[in-house]
Design a protein around this motif. Sequence first.
Motif, mmCIF file in Angstrom:
data_model
loop_
_atom_site.group_PDB
_atom_site.id
_atom_site.type_symbol
_atom_site.label_atom_id
_atom_site.label_comp_id
_atom_site.label_asym_id
_atom_site.label_seq_id
_atom_site.Cartn_x
_atom_site.Cartn_y
_atom_site.Cartn_z
ATOM 1 N N ILE A 42 0.775 -1.364 -0.069
ATOM 2 C CA ILE A 42 -0.204 -0.146 -0.043
ATOM 3 C C ILE A 42 0.772 1.153 0.086
ATOM 4 C CG2 ILE A 42 -1.538 1.225 1.280
ATOM 5 C CD1 ILE A 42 -3.043 -1.201 2.206
ATOM 6 N N ASP A 43 1.795 1.301 0.775
ATOM 7 C CA ASP A 43 2.869 2.494 0.800
ATOM 8 C C ASP A 43 3.264 2.893 -0.346
ATOM 9 O OD1 ASP A 43 2.092 2.787 3.630
ATOM 10 O OD2 ASP A 43 3.882 1.753 4.203
ATOM 11 N N THR A 44 3.898 1.860 -1.186
ATOM 12 C CA THR A 44 4.745 2.089 -2.639
ATOM 13 C C THR A 44 3.458 2.444 -3.585
ATOM 14 O OG1 THR A 44 6.393 0.684 -2.041
ATOM 15 C CG2 THR A 44 5.936 1.241 -4.227
ATOM 16 N N THR A 45 2.199 1.974 -3.627
ATOM 17 C CA THR A 45 1.087 2.376 -4.568
ATOM 18 C C THR A 45 0.808 3.797 -4.142
ATOM 19 O OG1 THR A 45 0.418 -0.087 -4.341
ATOM 20 C CG2 THR A 45 -1.180 1.677 -5.094
ATOM 21 N N ARG A 46 0.731 4.200 -2.775
ATOM 22 C CA ARG A 46 0.399 5.533 -2.597
ATOM 23 C C ARG A 46 1.468 6.563 -2.989
ATOM 24 N NH1 ARG A 46 -0.035 4.855 2.653
ATOM 25 N NH2 ARG A 46 -2.059 4.568 2.964
ATOM 26 N N ALA A 47 2.707 6.134 -2.953
ATOM 27 C CA ALA A 47 3.815 6.866 -3.492
ATOM 28 C C ALA A 47 3.568 7.186 -4.951
ATOM 29 C CB ALA A 47 5.060 6.317 -3.171
ATOM 30 N N VAL A 48 3.189 6.340 -5.691
ATOM 31 C CA VAL A 48 3.087 6.082 -7.210
ATOM 32 C C VAL A 48 1.721 7.211 -7.517
ATOM 33 C CG1 VAL A 48 2.123 4.833 -8.949
ATOM 34 C CG2 VAL A 48 3.720 3.880 -7.600
ATOM 35 N N LEU A 49 0.893 7.205 -6.718
ATOM 36 C CA LEU A 49 -0.169 8.189 -6.900
ATOM 37 C C LEU A 49 0.264 9.463 -6.429
ATOM 38 C CD1 LEU A 49 -3.166 5.919 -5.167
ATOM 39 C CD2 LEU A 49 -2.982 6.755 -7.711
ATOM 40 N N ASP A 50 0.997 9.568 -5.226
ATOM 41 C CA ASP A 50 1.490 11.003 -5.075
ATOM 42 C C ASP A 50 2.281 11.630 -5.822
ATOM 43 O OD1 ASP A 50 0.048 10.673 -2.536
ATOM 44 O OD2 ASP A 50 2.082 10.076 -1.553
ATOM 45 N N LEU A 51 2.984 10.691 -7.177
ATOM 46 C CA LEU A 51 3.914 11.327 -7.743
ATOM 47 C C LEU A 51 3.266 11.594 -9.237
ATOM 48 C CD1 LEU A 51 6.837 9.090 -6.965
ATOM 49 C CD2 LEU A 51 6.959 11.608 -7.034
ATOM 50 N N GLY A 52 1.768 11.563 -9.139
ATOM 51 C CA GLY A 52 1.174 12.006 -10.222
ATOM 52 C C GLY A 52 0.669 10.904 -11.212
ATOM 53 N N ILE A 53 0.864 9.627 -10.861
ATOM 54 C CA ILE A 53 0.395 8.396 -11.756
ATOM 55 C C ILE A 53 -1.139 8.236 -11.458
ATOM 56 C CG2 ILE A 53 0.667 5.900 -12.516
ATOM 57 C CD1 ILE A 53 2.975 7.827 -13.605
ATOM 58 N N GLU A 54 -1.858 8.371 -12.610
ATOM 59 C CA GLU A 54 -3.166 8.373 -12.294
ATOM 60 C C GLU A 54 -3.994 6.864 -12.364
ATOM 61 O OE1 GLU A 54 -5.042 10.935 -15.026
ATOM 62 O OE2 GLU A 54 -3.741 12.752 -14.517
ATOM 63 N N HIS A 55 -3.103 5.957 -13.251
ATOM 64 C CA HIS A 55 -3.747 4.837 -13.415
ATOM 65 C C HIS A 55 -2.912 3.382 -12.530
ATOM 66 C CE1 HIS A 55 -6.439 6.134 -16.687
ATOM 67 N NE2 HIS A 55 -5.634 7.038 -16.763
ATOM 68 N N ILE A 56 -3.670 2.735 -11.859
ATOM 69 C CA ILE A 56 -3.087 1.489 -11.255
ATOM 70 C C ILE A 56 -3.774 0.329 -11.916
ATOM 71 C CG2 ILE A 56 -3.045 0.702 -8.820
ATOM 72 C CD1 ILE A 56 -1.409 3.124 -9.027
ATOM 73 N N GLY A 57 -2.836 -0.403 -11.789
ATOM 74 C CA GLY A 57 -3.120 -2.028 -12.504
ATOM 75 C C GLY A 57 -2.823 -3.041 -11.238
ATOM 76 N N GLU A 58 -3.919 -3.650 -11.276
ATOM 77 C CA GLU A 58 -3.850 -4.946 -10.127
ATOM 78 C C GLU A 58 -4.302 -6.107 -10.667
ATOM 79 O OE1 GLU A 58 -2.809 -5.523 -6.969
ATOM 80 O OE2 GLU A 58 -1.886 -3.521 -6.567
ATOM 81 N N ASN A 59 -3.783 -7.432 -10.381
ATOM 82 C CA ASN A 59 -4.103 -8.712 -11.314
ATOM 83 C C ASN A 59 -4.646 -9.641 -10.091
ATOM 84 O OD1 ASN A 59 -1.716 -9.560 -10.274
ATOM 85 N ND2 ASN A 59 -1.259 -10.556 -12.157
ATOM 86 N N ARG A 60 -4.595 -9.568 -8.758
ATOM 87 C CA ARG A 60 -4.951 -10.554 -7.809
ATOM 88 C C ARG A 60 -6.095 -9.793 -6.877
ATOM 89 N NH1 ARG A 60 1.156 -12.904 -6.450
ATOM 90 N NH2 ARG A 60 1.567 -10.446 -6.002
ATOM 91 N N VAL A 61 -7.258 -10.300 -6.854
ATOM 92 C CA VAL A 61 -8.319 -9.650 -6.262
ATOM 93 C C VAL A 61 -8.252 -9.773 -4.752
ATOM 94 C CG1 VAL A 61 -10.839 -9.855 -5.680
ATOM 95 C CG2 VAL A 61 -9.841 -10.320 -7.911
ATOM 96 N N GLN A 62 -7.719 -10.537 -4.056
ATOM 97 C CA GLN A 62 -7.274 -10.844 -2.723
ATOM 98 C C GLN A 62 -6.570 -9.714 -2.371
ATOM 99 O OE1 GLN A 62 -6.640 -13.251 -4.854
ATOM 100 N NE2 GLN A 62 -4.889 -14.052 -4.355
#
Length: 231
Positions: A42-62
């Motif tokens: 979660i922390d790294t994903t938050r950092a990506v969003l903080d840096l202006g990347i608007e699109h997030i891709g995930e492939n495992r539901v759980q």
Amino acid sequence: MDSQTIARNIERVKATIADACRRSGRRPEDVRLIAVTKYVGIDTTRAVLDLGIEHIGENRVQEAVPKYDKLGSRGTWHFIGHLQSNKVKNVLGRFTYIHSLDRHSLAKEIQKRAAKRAMTVNCLLQVNVSGEKSKFGLAPSELVEFAKEVAEMSNIRIVGLMTMAPFVDNPEEVRPVFRELRSLRDQLYRLELPQVGKLELSMGMSNDYTVAIEEGATMVRLGSVLVGRES
């Protein structure tokens, strides 16, 4: 991976995308960068969003659901992995795009649950262009009939095609895979199906995205070159 490293990676990737677009006579703004965060927390994903990347891709539901529940109000979320029918209920309402619609049973489940919620789901049809047994997706020969069936489902909107090329040392070897997906997209355009407008091409990952862009990719799914791997 710390934020400064991620920021440098993003700038490097954007420059590479711009170069690939220049070589192919395209505009960088026509290529959507999807940060694949399946191997980071979660922390790294938050950092990506903080840096202006608007699109997030995930492939495992759980693993994706807890991230979305904390960060989902930010950005646009793409489900890019193989989707089991019994997990559709967890994906709808969270992910703006599903990149992996590849079989009748899944289409029917998405349609049923979307109808109950009075929503329309943006789906890309996954095509196994390379024919690898280890990969999911429709055979190219199955695409037209499948697209015709899905186009009649009022709560599914076909918004593009997705493929995964074989992992090879020389990305030039998989150029024909991307070229074929573009050809299949053009074939669908000629059918003028209902519920089908502009079609995205979701193709290209960390090892081959420059070639994919040269062949028309409008979405590239990048993980290791952006955020590395934590798990």
